[in-house]
Structure formats: structure tokens, C-alpha cells
Scaffold this active site. Structure first.
Site, PDB file in Angstrom:
ATOM      1  N   ARG A 158       8.289 -31.381   2.058  1.00 49.14           N
ATOM      2  CA  ARG A 158       7.421 -30.408   2.714  1.00 49.14           C
ATOM      3  C   ARG A 158       7.371 -30.593   4.226  1.00 49.14           C
ATOM      4  O   ARG A 158       6.991 -31.654   4.726  1.00 49.14           O
ATOM      5  CB  ARG A 158       5.998 -30.496   2.145  1.00 49.14           C
ATOM      6  CG  ARG A 158       5.123 -29.360   2.655  1.00 49.14           C
ATOM      7  CD  ARG A 158       3.691 -29.443   2.155  1.00 49.14           C
ATOM      8  NE  ARG A 158       2.931 -28.310   2.652  1.00 49.14           N
ATOM      9  CZ  ARG A 158       2.463 -28.209   3.897  1.00 49.14           C
ATOM     10  NH1 ARG A 158       2.643 -29.199   4.742  1.00 49.14           N
ATOM     11  NH2 ARG A 158       1.816 -27.125   4.287  1.00 49.14           N
ATOM     12  N   TYR A 171      11.058 -10.650  -2.176  1.00 50.31           N
ATOM     13  CA  TYR A 171      11.213 -10.206  -3.564  1.00 50.31           C
ATOM     14  C   TYR A 171      11.579  -8.742  -3.635  1.00 50.31           C
ATOM     15  O   TYR A 171      11.564  -8.035  -2.626  1.00 50.31           O
ATOM     16  CB  TYR A 171       9.933 -10.494  -4.365  1.00 50.31           C
ATOM     17  CG  TYR A 171       8.783  -9.545  -4.092  1.00 50.31           C
ATOM     18  CD1 TYR A 171       8.078  -9.570  -2.891  1.00 50.31           C
ATOM     19  CD2 TYR A 171       8.404  -8.598  -5.045  1.00 50.31           C
ATOM     20  CE1 TYR A 171       7.021  -8.691  -2.657  1.00 50.31           C
ATOM     21  CE2 TYR A 171       7.351  -7.722  -4.817  1.00 50.31           C
ATOM     22  CZ  TYR A 171       6.670  -7.781  -3.615  1.00 50.31           C
ATOM     23  OH  TYR A 171       5.634  -6.904  -3.377  1.00 50.31           O
ATOM     24  N   LEU A 223       5.904  -1.030   4.584  1.00 51.98           N
ATOM     25  CA  LEU A 223       7.121  -1.409   3.851  1.00 51.98           C
ATOM     26  C   LEU A 223       8.018  -0.180   3.685  1.00 51.98           C
ATOM     27  O   LEU A 223       7.527   0.901   3.364  1.00 51.98           O
ATOM     28  CB  LEU A 223       6.732  -1.928   2.459  1.00 51.98           C
ATOM     29  CG  LEU A 223       7.920  -2.378   1.610  1.00 51.98           C
ATOM     30  CD1 LEU A 223       8.324  -3.797   1.997  1.00 51.98           C
ATOM     31  CD2 LEU A 223       7.609  -2.314   0.134  1.00 51.98           C
ATOM     32  N   HIS A 261       7.040 -27.669   7.801  1.00 49.16           N
ATOM     33  CA  HIS A 261       7.120 -26.265   8.216  1.00 49.16           C
ATOM     34  C   HIS A 261       8.539 -25.896   8.649  1.00 49.16           C
ATOM     35  O   HIS A 261       9.011 -24.803   8.378  1.00 49.16           O
ATOM     36  CB  HIS A 261       6.154 -25.980   9.376  1.00 49.16           C
ATOM     37  CG  HIS A 261       4.714 -25.902   8.948  1.00 49.16           C
ATOM     38  ND1 HIS A 261       4.080 -26.936   8.313  1.00 49.16           N
ATOM     39  CD2 HIS A 261       3.807 -24.909   9.052  1.00 49.16           C
ATOM     40  CE1 HIS A 261       2.832 -26.588   8.048  1.00 49.16           C
ATOM     41  NE2 HIS A 261       2.642 -25.360   8.482  1.00 49.16           N
ATOM     42  N   LYS A 271       9.749  -7.490   2.667  1.00 56.93           N
ATOM     43  CA  LYS A 271       9.078  -7.539   1.360  1.00 56.93           C
ATOM     44  C   LYS A 271       8.837  -9.004   1.004  1.00 56.93           C
ATOM     45  O   LYS A 271       9.521  -9.600   0.166  1.00 56.93           O
ATOM     46  CB  LYS A 271       9.907  -6.805   0.299  1.00 56.93           C
ATOM     47  CG  LYS A 271       9.080  -6.392  -0.904  1.00 56.93           C
ATOM     48  CD  LYS A 271       9.788  -5.335  -1.709  1.00 56.93           C
ATOM     49  CE  LYS A 271       9.162  -5.126  -3.076  1.00 56.93           C
ATOM     50  NZ  LYS A 271       7.783  -4.685  -3.077  1.00 56.93           N
ATOM     51  N   GLU A 274      -0.579   2.047   4.778  1.00 51.39           N
ATOM     52  CA  GLU A 274      -0.070   2.156   3.399  1.00 51.39           C
ATOM     53  C   GLU A 274      -1.112   1.535   2.488  1.00 51.39           C
ATOM     54  O   GLU A 274      -2.207   1.181   2.933  1.00 51.39           O
ATOM     55  CB  GLU A 274       1.294   1.470   3.267  1.00 51.39           C
ATOM     56  CG  GLU A 274       1.268  -0.021   3.529  1.00 51.39           C
ATOM     57  CD  GLU A 274       2.613  -0.708   3.270  1.00 51.39           C
ATOM     58  OE1 GLU A 274       3.468  -0.148   2.569  1.00 51.39           O
ATOM     59  OE2 GLU A 274       2.780  -1.834   3.773  1.00 51.39           O
TER      60      GLU A 274
HETATM   61  N1  PMP Z   1       4.046  -0.814   0.093  1.00 51.70           N
HETATM   62  C1  PMP Z   1       3.741  -2.004  -0.440  1.00 51.70           C
HETATM   63  C2  PMP Z   1       2.864  -2.947   0.325  1.00 51.70           C
HETATM   64  C3  PMP Z   1       4.233  -2.365  -1.708  1.00 51.70           C
HETATM   65  O1  PMP Z   1       3.954  -3.564  -2.240  1.00 51.70           O
HETATM   66  C4  PMP Z   1       5.046  -1.428  -2.420  1.00 51.70           C
HETATM   67  C5  PMP Z   1       5.543  -1.746  -3.805  1.00 51.70           C
HETATM   68  N2  PMP Z   1       6.445  -2.781  -3.807  1.00 51.70           N
HETATM   69  C6  PMP Z   1       5.342  -0.196  -1.815  1.00 51.70           C
HETATM   70  C7  PMP Z   1       4.815   0.074  -0.560  1.00 51.70           C
HETATM   71  C8  PMP Z   1       6.223   0.809  -2.514  1.00 51.70           C
HETATM   72  O2  PMP Z   1       7.565   0.441  -2.428  1.00 51.70           O
HETATM   73  P1  PMP Z   1       8.624   0.835  -3.545  1.00 51.70           P
HETATM   74  O3  PMP Z   1       8.618   2.334  -3.647  1.00 51.70           O
HETATM   75  O4  PMP Z   1       9.906   0.295  -3.047  1.00 51.70           O
HETATM   76  O5  PMP Z   1       8.166   0.197  -4.819  1.00 51.70           O
END
Ligand code: PMP
Length: 282
Positions: free
Chosen positions: A100, A33, A202, A102, A146, A178
Site C-alpha cells: 500500500r 468499470y 459521464l 499512494h 467511469k 446528470e
Molecule cells: N451517468 C452515470 C454517473 C452513470 O453511472 C451511468 C450508468 N453507468 C450513466 C450516466 C449512464 O451511462 P450508460 O448509458 O453508459 O449506462
């Protein structure tokens, strides 16, 4: 006006849109996403988001079913019809429907996006800082994707809220990676430090833009792992995401980082970020 959704090439009322119960996104969280900020009817940093979408999709052996420039054009057309000047676009791509199993089979991907209004951003000079709690990083090792498989993040966030905090920060082997839905930065002297992207972080779009802007205000951007103890001795801490932009950190578990105000470097970074947003979405 009824909310709309763009779904596999058609714009329909959100309330009428349906995905099959055998959609692999529903059964396996087999999808990725994006969340893209809208200011003044315009998407901010759309190119960066669509590049990340392509990388996330490739990371799960999925192709975005429409060329990226065509997708950007569809988003533009959609925004002209949706009455959401300031908010976000939520975009989701899944592997689509199949009996369904895997194992992957030939499926037609499900791609959809819709726009939502967000509350106005808080003013950093007057806002209260966010409170963080630390949680063990129990996520998988492909956090650069993501993925819509967000259960560890969902549980961490809810643990934070239940504990009277705003956001949960993941710790792995004493290293701060993070947060549940944001990246985290430390200002240490003239350096802006954050964990490298990769297995545990991310590639946040806000993160990338701030690392890029750091030099403008005389900061050296540094990507390296930070220990929790080092974070606690930093001059300033803040978290970033598309929806929140920058939030300064006031509390870390039961320790006060700064009770009263946002730090001066964070304020300067926020000012250069706001300038960039305004220039690109004027
Ligand atoms: N880390 C994670 C786990 C997130 O879900 C997000 C938000 N989507 C971010 C960092 C920040 O990313 P962005 O600046 O692209 O929103």
C-alpha cells in the site's frame, strides 16, 4: 449452473474468485468499470463500451492489459459458457496489487468480468414514471472517467431511496448535470437537450445512441448546460442508462412533472432505441 467470472484470462466459479487485500481497487478505488447490456445472449453496443473503457483507463494512466479485439473475443467465449441470455456484464479493471502506497508502482492490472440476469425492462406505455430528488453535485471534476470511486453517487442514490424517490439528480450552480447512475434529458419543443459530457457528466452509451437517433424522429440534438428552472418547464424529461434504457420522469422533488403517462416524444425515442437494440442483437 454456478455463476462464472472471467478473471485475468481464466474462467472460474464466481464464488471461488479472489482478489488480494492490497489490490489498489480495494484500497484506493484505483480502477474503472463498464456495464454492458446483454440481450438474447449478445452484448449491445460492445464496441462503444470497450472504447469508453480504454478512455477511462487512459484517464487514470492505466492500460487495458489485453487488446480490445481480444477482449471482445474473450467476452464472446465467456457468454457462450455463462447462461445469462438477458442481463448485463459487469467489467472491472484495477491497477492490481502492490504494497500500500499512494504512488503507483509496477503492478499487474486486475481485469475481471461476469454476467448477471436483470429483470425485464418495464413497458414505458404502462410504467410509472421515476421520481427524482435533487442533490448538490459534490463529485470530482473527472466524471467522464467511469471510475469505481462511486461514493458520492452511492450516497446520493441512497438519499433518493430514503426520500421515497428513485434517483438523485446532481445540481451544480443551478445547472443540472446528470443523475447518480444515469444521464438526464429534456425535450423542449423539437429539441432534445442534455448537458455536454466532460468534467461533470459521464459519456453515457445510451445517451450517445439517443443523440444519434434523435434526427430519425425529427429532433435536433443539443448539448448544453440546462438550469433547473428550465428543466422544470421542459415538455418531457427522461433519464437513461445501460440497465434502464429510458425511464420517464414523473416527479422532481415535490413537483409533479407528469403524473400519469410517458410523453409522446420519449415514447418515439424509445421505439427507435428498441429497433436498434433488436436489429443489433437479433
Ligand atoms: N451517468 C452515470 C454517473 C452513470 O453511472 C451511468 C450508468 N453507468 C450513466 C450516466 C449512464 O451511462 P450508460 O448509458 O453508459 O449506462
Amino acid at each position: 449452473m454456478a455463476e462464472l467470472v472471467w478473471m485475468n484470462g481464466e474462467i472460474v466459479p464466481l464464488a471461488d474468485a479472489r482478489v488480494g487485500i492490497e489490490d489498489r481497487g480495494f484500497q484506493f478505488a484505483d480502477g474503472v468499470y463498464e456495464v454492458i447490456r446483454l440481450y438474447n445472449h449478445k452484448p449491445f453496443a460492445l464496441d462503444l463500451h470497450l472504447q469508453r473503457l480504454q478512455k477511462s483507463a487512459a484517464g487514470i494512466q492505466l492500460a487495458v492489459p489485453i487488446a480490445i479485439p481480444a477482449l471482445a473475443a474473450e467476452i464472446g467465449k465467456f457468454l457462450a459458457r455463462a447462461s445469462v441470455p438477458d442481463g448485463m456484464i459487469y467489467l472491472q479493471l484495477t491497477r492490481g496489487c502492490a504494497p500500500r502506497s499512494h504512488a503507483f508502482s509496477q503492478t499487474k492490472a486486475t481485469l475481471l468480468f461476469y454476467a448477471r440476469t436483470l429483470p425485464p425492462l418495464t413497458d414505458l406505455t404502462t410504467s410509472e414514471g421515476v421520481k427524482l430528488i435533487t442533490v448538490p453535485d459534490e463529485r470530482w471534476k473527472r466524471c467522464w472517467i467511469k471510475s469505481i470511486a462511486l461514493l458520492p453517487n452511492v450516497l446520493a442514490k441512497n438519499q433518493a431511496l430514503a426520500g421515497g424517490a428513485d434517483e438523485a439528480v446532481f445540481i451544480e450552480n443551478e445547472i443540472v448535470t446528470e443523475c447518480s447512475a444515469s444521464n438526464i434529458f429534456a425535450v423542449i419543443g423539437q429539441r432534445l437537450v442534455t448537458h455536454p459530457v466532460g468534467p461533470k457528466v459521464l459519456p453515457g452509451i445510451t445517451r450517445a445512441i439517443l443523440l444519434d437517433l434523435a434526427a430519425k424522429i425529427g429532433l435536433t440534438a443539443e448539448e448544453r448546460p440546462l438550469r433547473e428552472a428550465e428543466m422544470l418547464h421542459a415538455d418531457e424529461l427522461f433519464i437513461t442508462s445501460t440497465t434502464r434504457e429510458i425511464s420517464w420522469v414523473a416527479r422532481w422533488n415535490d413537483r409533479n412533472i407528469d403524473q400519469s403517462r410517458c410523453g409522446p416524444v420519449t415514447l418515439k425515442l424509445n421505439a427507435v432505441l428498441r429497433e436498434r437494440v433488436q436489429r443489433e442483437t437479433a
